[in-house]
Design an enzyme around this catalytic site. Structure first.
Site, PDB file in Angstrom:
ATOM      1  N   GLN A   1      45.136  61.902   5.330  1.00 21.20           N
ATOM      2  CA  GLN A   1      44.258  61.734   6.495  1.00 21.20           C
ATOM      3  C   GLN A   1      44.561  60.461   7.284  1.00 21.20           C
ATOM      4  O   GLN A   1      44.063  60.293   8.400  1.00 21.20           O
ATOM      5  CB  GLN A   1      42.788  61.719   6.069  1.00 21.20           C
ATOM      6  CG  GLN A   1      42.316  63.057   5.531  1.00 21.20           C
ATOM      7  CD  GLN A   1      40.844  63.002   5.164  1.00 21.20           C
ATOM      8  OE1 GLN A   1      40.489  62.544   4.095  1.00 21.20           O
ATOM      9  NE2 GLN A   1      39.986  63.444   6.063  1.00 21.20           N
TER      10      GLN A   1
ATOM     11  N   HIS B   1      37.101  68.327  -2.767  1.00 22.24           N
ATOM     12  CA  HIS B   1      37.455  68.313  -1.339  1.00 22.24           C
ATOM     13  C   HIS B   1      38.656  67.391  -1.095  1.00 22.24           C
ATOM     14  O   HIS B   1      39.616  67.765  -0.414  1.00 22.24           O
ATOM     15  CB  HIS B   1      36.234  67.878  -0.509  1.00 22.24           C
ATOM     16  CG  HIS B   1      36.503  67.749   0.955  1.00 22.24           C
ATOM     17  ND1 HIS B   1      35.977  68.611   1.891  1.00 22.24           N
ATOM     18  CD2 HIS B   1      37.261  66.860   1.659  1.00 22.24           C
ATOM     19  CE1 HIS B   1      36.409  68.259   3.098  1.00 22.24           C
ATOM     20  NE2 HIS B   1      37.178  67.196   2.985  1.00 22.24           N
ATOM     21  N   GLU B   2      38.602  66.176  -1.674  1.00 24.94           N
ATOM     22  CA  GLU B   2      39.695  65.218  -1.473  1.00 24.94           C
ATOM     23  C   GLU B   2      40.965  65.685  -2.175  1.00 24.94           C
ATOM     24  O   GLU B   2      42.074  65.518  -1.656  1.00 24.94           O
ATOM     25  CB  GLU B   2      39.291  63.819  -1.959  1.00 24.94           C
ATOM     26  CG  GLU B   2      38.090  63.209  -1.257  1.00 24.94           C
ATOM     27  CD  GLU B   2      38.188  63.257   0.256  1.00 24.94           C
ATOM     28  OE1 GLU B   2      39.299  63.104   0.796  1.00 24.94           O
ATOM     29  OE2 GLU B   2      37.146  63.474   0.907  1.00 24.94           O
TER      30      GLU B   2
HETATM   31 ZN    ZN Z   1      38.348  66.059   4.329  1.00 24.57          ZN
END
Ligand code: ZN
Length: 196
Positions: free
Chosen positions: A50, A147-148
């Site tokens: 990210q 999620h990560e």
């Molecule tokens: Zn995310």
């Protein structure tokens, strides 16, 4: 230092990330910057892809979730101060009946959808000192980790939605990749027209 968060549509978010070794340059600075970037965006987790790095690293601090008054006292307690670094993580077990939780993602602002995941996980990882750890988690802590963890495998929560749901949000996702969105933290958009 606050780093720009990569928006939906950037190929780095679709890449399966690679393990790192303990001589990875300036790792402690990177971790500090990732936490700062995550807190600045009011996130509870941030994965290296990210911020544009295809490496198997993510950071988590679930403290903001603990203020949710719908949670039991035990659940709130599990979330307060749960701050961790996960390096080269491997989920070795997922079990239990899938449950829905309304997920969001700092790379996909303003999109929230119910995602089904199993409630219990066992994960092996290296901590920030490269010490091996093996732990079991459940509830919302497990949810944030899952999620990560998906991020370092190149998977987004929107990939897990039904084809109908995917169709319904397609236009919003395209707008996000073009930067046509109001967001109050620093982002990098893959399809934004260059300003002059
Ligand atoms: Zn995310």
């Amino acid at each position: 230092m606050i780093l720009p968060i990569v928006a939906y549509g950037d190929p780095v978010l679709k890449k399966k990330a690679t393990d790192i070794t303990n001589d990875y340059p300036n790792l402690q600075d990177l971790l500090a910057n990732m936490f700062e970037t995550m807190y600045n965006a009011y996130g509870v987790g941030l994965a290296a892809p990210q911020i544009g790095l295809p490496i198997r690293l993510f950071v988590i601090d679930t403290t903001p979730f603990s203020e949710d008054e719908d949670l039991s006292e035990a659940e709130q307690k599990a979330l307060v101060g749960f701050k961790r670094v996960f390096i080269n993580a491997k989920i070795i077990e997922e079990s239990g009946d899938e449950w829905a939780f309304n997920e969001g993602c700092l790379s996909i602002p303003d999109v929230r959808e119910d995602v089904f995941r199993k409630p219990n996980i066992v994960i092996e990882y290296l901590d920030e000192n490269f010490q091996p750890q093996k732990e079991s988690f459940d509830g919302l802590v497990a949810r944030v980790i899952q999620h990560e963890y998906d991020h370092i495998d190149g998977v987004l929560f929107t990939d897990k939605l039904s084809s109908l749901k995917k169709k319904l949000i397609k236009g919003r996702l395209t707008n996000i990749s073009k930067g046509k969105i109001n967001v109050d933290y620093r982002m990098r958009f893959p399809d934004q027209k260059k300003k002059r």
